[in-house]
Motif scaffolding. Structure first.
Motif, short mmCIF file in Angstrom:
data_model
loop_
_atom_site.label_atom_id
_atom_site.label_comp_id
_atom_site.label_asym_id
_atom_site.label_seq_id
_atom_site.Cartn_x
_atom_site.Cartn_y
_atom_site.Cartn_z
N SER A 20 0.84 -1.19 0.00
CA SER A 20 0.00 0.00 0.00
C SER A 20 0.88 1.24 0.00
CB SER A 20 -0.92 -0.01 1.23
OG SER A 20 -1.60 1.21 1.35
N HIS A 434 -9.87 6.28 4.09
CA HIS A 434 -8.59 5.74 4.56
C HIS A 434 -8.86 4.71 5.65
CE1 HIS A 434 -4.27 5.68 5.24
NE2 HIS A 434 -4.46 5.88 6.53
N GLN A 450 0.71 1.59 9.03
CA GLN A 450 -0.72 1.74 9.24
C GLN A 450 -1.02 2.81 10.29
OE1 GLN A 450 -2.44 -2.02 10.20
NE2 GLN A 450 -2.31 -2.81 8.13
N GLU A 517 -13.76 -1.98 -2.09
CA GLU A 517 -12.39 -1.52 -1.87
C GLU A 517 -12.05 -1.49 -0.38
OE1 GLU A 517 -14.54 -0.17 -3.80
OE2 GLU A 517 -13.68 0.00 -5.82
N THR A 521 -9.06 -3.54 1.51
CA THR A 521 -8.07 -2.91 2.37
C THR A 521 -8.03 -3.57 3.74
OG1 THR A 521 -8.39 -0.81 1.23
CG2 THR A 521 -7.33 -0.74 3.39
#
Length: 525
Positions: A20, A434, A450, A517, A521
């Motif tokens: 990512s 996010h 993260q 999506e 994630t």
């Protein structure tokens, strides 16, 4: 084996960041901010060289770092560092002695050890006034830095390996969560001590005396002894530190041997399956609304899962700690509750989906309309609102009664609720655009990058939130002391509610469009 573990650590880090771009940016930004903060602290410690309290600050810094290295791994595991996870090391066909050497080397790589090294160096530089006048004193000062760092790393890994099995059960996780909360509060208290000392006040002598004779304080006190010309005492304290590191490695060796040769009794126990179903009004109420059903699931998760509960308890503790700390230092007004709302907004609202992780696929699979997506968001916000609103009200009321300024309570709560609403609105934006996944590994709370990216986005949104409520703040200033200041309570509440509703309308559509999506994630954890 050292080279293998170092290569493994770098490979895991590289692989995690490649998955990512946001994670890579977050890791770089978080590491940069952490190193910059460590350098600032080190410069502050080194600038006190020659002052009477410089050696005391070095002892306090060494002790604080040791406590952090001991407590944080117990609360948050290896922190995404799989090369240091004792449960993973135990399955490797390598003897414990070689595992210890490799794991120690890999644990010295990363932003955490670098920040620790920088702070230790600054503390030693501040306490080393006169230590370099003699060759033995200079040698003691130089050796104190690597020994202090090695003591932190080895003690951390030894404790983690020893309690690996105990922390796999629910009680162990609950104890770890509580330990993490106490560590955070204690760390803030240590920060207050440091800032107080920096203002010219001396630390309590009993604190320094106690810490000086603890193992964590030995390297710092050795520098002090070398500076005073007591070379024998300094060498004795360094020898004690080295001996303690050796004993910790022996303990670590025994823990790894037990992990390799014994079975985990917690996995051999039968699980009791409890039957039954919800009936009556409760069942009809939950099934009538998706928002209520999701909210019930969130409440149940906070009650059962240690990691969920730790997140909420820590957020509530910070929301309480800010007013409690600010009132004694001179901010004697109910408006300190606004700071509590701001601190709460830095933690929980932006992780609406993180606690579910890949299990959110059941929610995603049942999203059929935009209205259901909005209900999903409402259901995840409701438990937080139900908890934080009474909490802030109680804190603000207590501060108002303690300071004798009850006339400002309504206005302060109005500003706090406005900020809370704007913070929740921006938390929805962060969660949708996010999403922050918690790893399914119970030992970890984040992969590299993260947490850095999430906290950076959350901090920026909180600063922006303070700007967005500028009209409410202006009204509070204009009405301060007037008979109409109570109007800020309904006006601020309506302002925050309006921010949530407007954001919910847009983010519901975005969640409906981006649900696949987001699931992808979260599964990357």
């Amino acid at each position: 084996m050292v080279g293998v573990f170092v290569g493994l650590k770098l490979a895991l880090l590289r692989s995690s960041l490649r998955r990512s771009t946001a994670r890579a940016v977050g890791f770089v930004a978080g590491s940069g901010i952490s190193v910059a903060a460590a350098c600032y602290a080190a410069v502050g410690l080194a600038a006190g060289r020659g002052e009477p309290g410089a050696a005391d600050l070095a002892v306090l810094a060494f002790a604080g770092l040791a406590v952090a290295w001991l407590a944080l791994p117990l609360s948050f595991g290896a922190g995404g560092d799989e090369s240091s996870d004792p449960t993973r090391l135990a399955v490797l066909p390598v003897r414990p002695r070689r595992l210890i050497a490799g794991a120690t080397a890999s644990a010295l790589i990363g932003p955490g050890p670098l920040c620790t090294l920088v702070i230790i160096t600054g503390a030693v530089a501040g306490a080393a006034e006169g230590a370099f006048d003699t060759l033995p004193g200079a040698a003691v000062t130089v050796l104190a830095v690597p020994l202090a760092l090695l003591l932190c790393v080895v003690a951390s890994r030894a404790v983690l390996a020893s309690f690996a099995r105990a922390l796999t059960g629910r009680r162990g996780k609950d104890a770890a969560a509580l330990g993490g909360l106490l560590t955070a509060v204690g760390g803030y208290a240590a920060y207050l001590l440091l800032t107080t000392a920096g203002s010219g006040l001396a630390l309590p002598p009993v604190v320094v005396r106690v810490l000086r004779w603890t193992p964590a304080g030995w390297p710092a006190d050795a520098v002090r002894a070398a500076a005073d010309g007591r070379t024998g005492t300094a060498l004795l304290e360094l020898a004690g530190t080295a001996a303690l590191i050796g004993l910790l490695m022996v303990w670590w060796h025994g823990s790894l041997a037990r992990l390799m040769t014994t079975t985990d009794s917690s996995t051999a126990q039968a699980v009791e399956v409890r039957g039954g179903r919800t009936a009556g009004l409760r069942a009809r109420l939950l099934t009538s609304s998706r928002a209520l059903l999701v909210a019930h699931h969130q409440f149940s998760a906070f009650a059962r899962a240690p990691r969920h509960r730790m997140t909420m308890i820590a957020a509530l503790a910070y929301a309480l700690l800010f007013p409690v700390v600010m009132v004694p230092v001179g901010m004697r007004t109910p408006y300190v509750v606004v700071g509590g709302a701001w601190v709460f907004g830095l933690t929980v609202p932006g992780v609406l989906f993180a606690l579910d992780g890949s299990a959110i696929w059941t929610n995603v699979a049942t999203l059929r309309t935009v209205a259901q997506a909005r209900a999903e968001l409402v259901g995840r916000l409701l438990p937080q609102l139900v908890v934080i609103v009474p909490w802030l009200t109680a804190v603000g009321t207590g501060v108002a009664l303690a300071t004798g300024r009850t006339g400002r309570l309504a206005a302060a709560l109005g500003v706090a609720f406005a900020l809370l609403g704007v913070t929740f609105a921006m938390g929805m934006v962060i969660s949708v655009f996010h999403p922050y996944p918690y790893p399914e590994d119970p030992w970890s709370v984040s992969a590299p990058g993260q947490s850095g990216g999430y906290h950076l986005a959350n901090f920026c949104s909180s600063v922006l939130g303070a700007v967005v409520i500028a009209p409410v703040i202006a009204a509070a200033v204009a009405l301060d002391g007037s008979a109409f200041s109570w109007l800020l309570l309904p006006l601020g509440t309506a302002y925050g509610l309006l921010a949530v509703l407007l954001t919910l309308r847009t983010m519901g559509r975005r969640l409906f469009d981006r649900a696949p999506e987001i699931l992808t994630t979260l599964r990357m954890s």
